[in-house]
Design a protein around this motif. Sequence first.
Motif, mmCIF file in Angstrom:
data_model
loop_
_atom_site.group_PDB
_atom_site.id
_atom_site.type_symbol
_atom_site.label_atom_id
_atom_site.label_comp_id
_atom_site.label_asym_id
_atom_site.label_seq_id
_atom_site.Cartn_x
_atom_site.Cartn_y
_atom_site.Cartn_z
ATOM 1 N N LEU A 268 0.858 -1.127 -0.168
ATOM 2 C CA LEU A 268 0.053 -0.036 -0.052
ATOM 3 C C LEU A 268 0.867 1.431 -0.053
ATOM 4 N N PRO A 269 1.450 1.668 -1.327
ATOM 5 C CA PRO A 269 2.441 2.362 -1.305
ATOM 6 C C PRO A 269 2.248 3.798 -0.727
ATOM 7 N N GLY A 270 0.779 4.355 -0.858
ATOM 8 C CA GLY A 270 0.614 5.650 -0.307
ATOM 9 C C GLY A 270 0.632 5.710 1.230
ATOM 10 N N ARG A 271 0.711 4.627 1.673
ATOM 11 C CA ARG A 271 0.659 4.625 3.228
ATOM 12 C C ARG A 271 1.917 3.992 3.886
ATOM 13 N N GLU A 272 2.496 3.555 3.049
ATOM 14 C CA GLU A 272 4.110 3.063 3.181
ATOM 15 C C GLU A 272 3.707 1.869 4.180
ATOM 16 N N LEU A 273 2.578 0.960 3.880
ATOM 17 C CA LEU A 273 2.215 -0.113 4.371
ATOM 18 C C LEU A 273 2.235 -1.432 3.443
ATOM 19 N N LEU A 274 2.461 -2.482 4.267
ATOM 20 C CA LEU A 274 2.362 -3.936 3.375
ATOM 21 C C LEU A 274 1.723 -4.920 4.020
ATOM 22 N N VAL A 275 0.660 -5.473 3.485
ATOM 23 C CA VAL A 275 -0.100 -6.360 3.778
ATOM 24 C C VAL A 275 0.436 -7.906 3.737
ATOM 25 N N VAL A 276 0.472 -8.785 4.479
ATOM 26 C CA VAL A 276 1.130 -10.071 4.013
ATOM 27 C C VAL A 276 0.281 -11.238 4.663
ATOM 28 N N ALA A 277 -0.251 -12.198 3.886
ATOM 29 C CA ALA A 277 -1.049 -13.242 4.431
ATOM 30 C C ALA A 277 -0.185 -14.552 4.332
ATOM 31 N N ASP A 278 -0.291 -15.199 5.643
ATOM 32 C CA ASP A 278 0.300 -16.488 5.680
ATOM 33 C C ASP A 278 -0.747 -17.624 5.215
ATOM 34 N N GLU A 279 -0.746 -18.373 4.207
ATOM 35 C CA GLU A 279 -1.543 -19.354 3.997
ATOM 36 C C GLU A 279 -1.672 -20.604 5.022
ATOM 37 N N ALA A 280 -2.669 -20.901 5.375
ATOM 38 C CA ALA A 280 -3.175 -22.211 6.101
ATOM 39 C C ALA A 280 -3.164 -23.416 4.987
ATOM 40 N N VAL A 281 -2.262 -24.287 5.167
ATOM 41 C CA VAL A 281 -1.820 -25.132 4.130
ATOM 42 C C VAL A 281 -2.272 -26.622 4.769
ATOM 43 N N LEU A 282 -2.624 -26.774 6.075
ATOM 44 C CA LEU A 282 -2.996 -28.244 6.464
ATOM 45 C C LEU A 282 -4.208 -28.210 7.079
ATOM 46 N N ASP A 283 -5.186 -29.134 7.094
ATOM 47 C CA ASP A 283 -6.521 -29.108 7.841
ATOM 48 C C ASP A 283 -6.417 -29.123 9.422
ATOM 49 N N ASN A 284 -7.654 -28.424 9.695
ATOM 50 C CA ASN A 284 -7.789 -28.306 11.254
ATOM 51 C C ASN A 284 -6.535 -27.585 12.001
ATOM 52 N N GLU A 285 -6.023 -26.810 11.423
ATOM 53 C CA GLU A 285 -4.849 -25.881 11.801
ATOM 54 C C GLU A 285 -3.803 -26.723 12.343
ATOM 55 N N GLU A 286 -3.489 -27.885 11.628
ATOM 56 C CA GLU A 286 -2.515 -28.594 11.866
ATOM 57 C C GLU A 286 -1.275 -27.829 12.091
#
Length: 417
Positions: A268-286
Amino acid sequence: MPSTELPKPDFARNMKLIGHSDIGGRGDGLQLMVHRGYAYVAHPWSQGFSIVDVRDPKNPQTVNYVAAPANTWNIHLQTHDDLLLVINALDLFADVETFTDEKIYYTQSVGETVASRKRERAWTAGMSVFDISIPDRPRKIGQLDVEGVGFHRLWYVGGRYAYASALLDGFTDYIFVTIDIADPTKPVLVGQWWLPGMNRAAGETPDWGDGKRYALHHALVHGDAAFACWRDGGLTLLDIKDHSVPKLIKHHNWCPPYGGGTHSPLPLPGRELLVVADEAVLDNEEDGRKHTWIFDIRVPENPISISTFPIPAEIDYTKKGGHFGPHNLHENRPGSFISETLIFATWQNAGIRAFDISDPYHPVETGALVPAGPTIMTDRRAGRPKVIQSADVFVDANGLIYATDYNAGLEIIEYGG
C-alpha cells in the motif's frame, strides 16, 4: 443460474450473494481475473482455464474453456489490455503416487521431490501468452519454455516486464524471475533471484531443516521494488531497478516461531504499509494459527509488523474441516477496485472477508460471506472434506466481489459498504 436458485451461503454479514456459476461443470477454480466483463478462471484439477461472461453478474455464462497441454496445469494467470499470460507447470496433484498426501506438497521441497521420482519430462513448463482482444476467444501468440517443473504464479500489470515464481532445473523450489515481454510473441527470461541454499546446481545446501518449504509463492511489484513471499522462508523486499540482477533489500522471516506458509503480499505505497497473508496449508490448523499481518515499511530495510487481521469466529472453523486461515488477497490491480484502507481476502473454510484498516493498528472486519459447500468434488485428492475452500478473490472497479473455490464454482458477491 438465475438468482432464485442461488446456493444459500452458510453465513453472510454485510455481503450478499448475487450470482453463481459452476463454470461449465468445472467447479474447481484457483486464480481469477475479471477483465472487460469476462472472468478468466484457472483450474487446479480440470486443468486449463475457463472464461465466464459476467457482464450480467446475476446470470454468469461460461463461454469458453481452453485445455492445458498434456500433464500440465494452468493454475495461475494474469490479464492486462489485450494480453492474457498463463503459467505452465507439471500438474503436481495429478501425480498421485508422489503427492498422495497434501502435506508432502506443503512441507517438502517440490524440486527435490519431483527429481527423486526420476520421471520422464512429458509436460510443458513456462508461460503462454494469449491475445484476448476478442475476450471470449483467446488466441495464443507467444510461448516461454523453461527447463524444470515450470512457473507457479505471475505478476503483470502492463509495461515491459512480467514477474514469476519459477522452479527451474537445479533449484530446490520456486525462485523469483523477471521476464521481458517487450515482444509478447517472444518473451525472454532475463533475471533470477533466490534465497541462499536453493541453488543445488551451484553447490548450495539448504539449512532450514526438514518439514519446511523455502519457495517463492509470488511477488507484487511497485516501482523498483518487488515484495516477495517465500512460504516458510518468509518475506523479501527486492530492488529490481536492474531487471537482470535483482538485489536484496531485506529478508525477514517469522517462521519460527510462527508456522510459515507466507503467501500473499499487498503493498500500500501511499501509506507505506505492506499487508502479508500466511496461507493455512493443512487441515484443522495442524500447521498452527495463521495470520494476515500489517507491516510498516517506511524504512524498507526494517519492516515492522504492527498488527494482524481479526480471526473469523462465528463458529469453530478449526473443527469445520479443511483449511481454516488466510489464502489470497485482492491485489489492487489497475482497472480493478483499488483501496489502501479496505482489504478483501479469502479465508478458505471461512469464505470471503472484508477488513477496514483505516487504523492500521486496529484492523476491523466489515463484511463476510461463507459460500455453501460444494455439491460435487472436482478435487481428486483422496479424503478431502466436502467443505468450502475459498481460494481467490477479485473485486472489480464497481465493487463487485468475485471468488473461486476448489470445488464449488464462481461466486459473485455485493459488499454492503
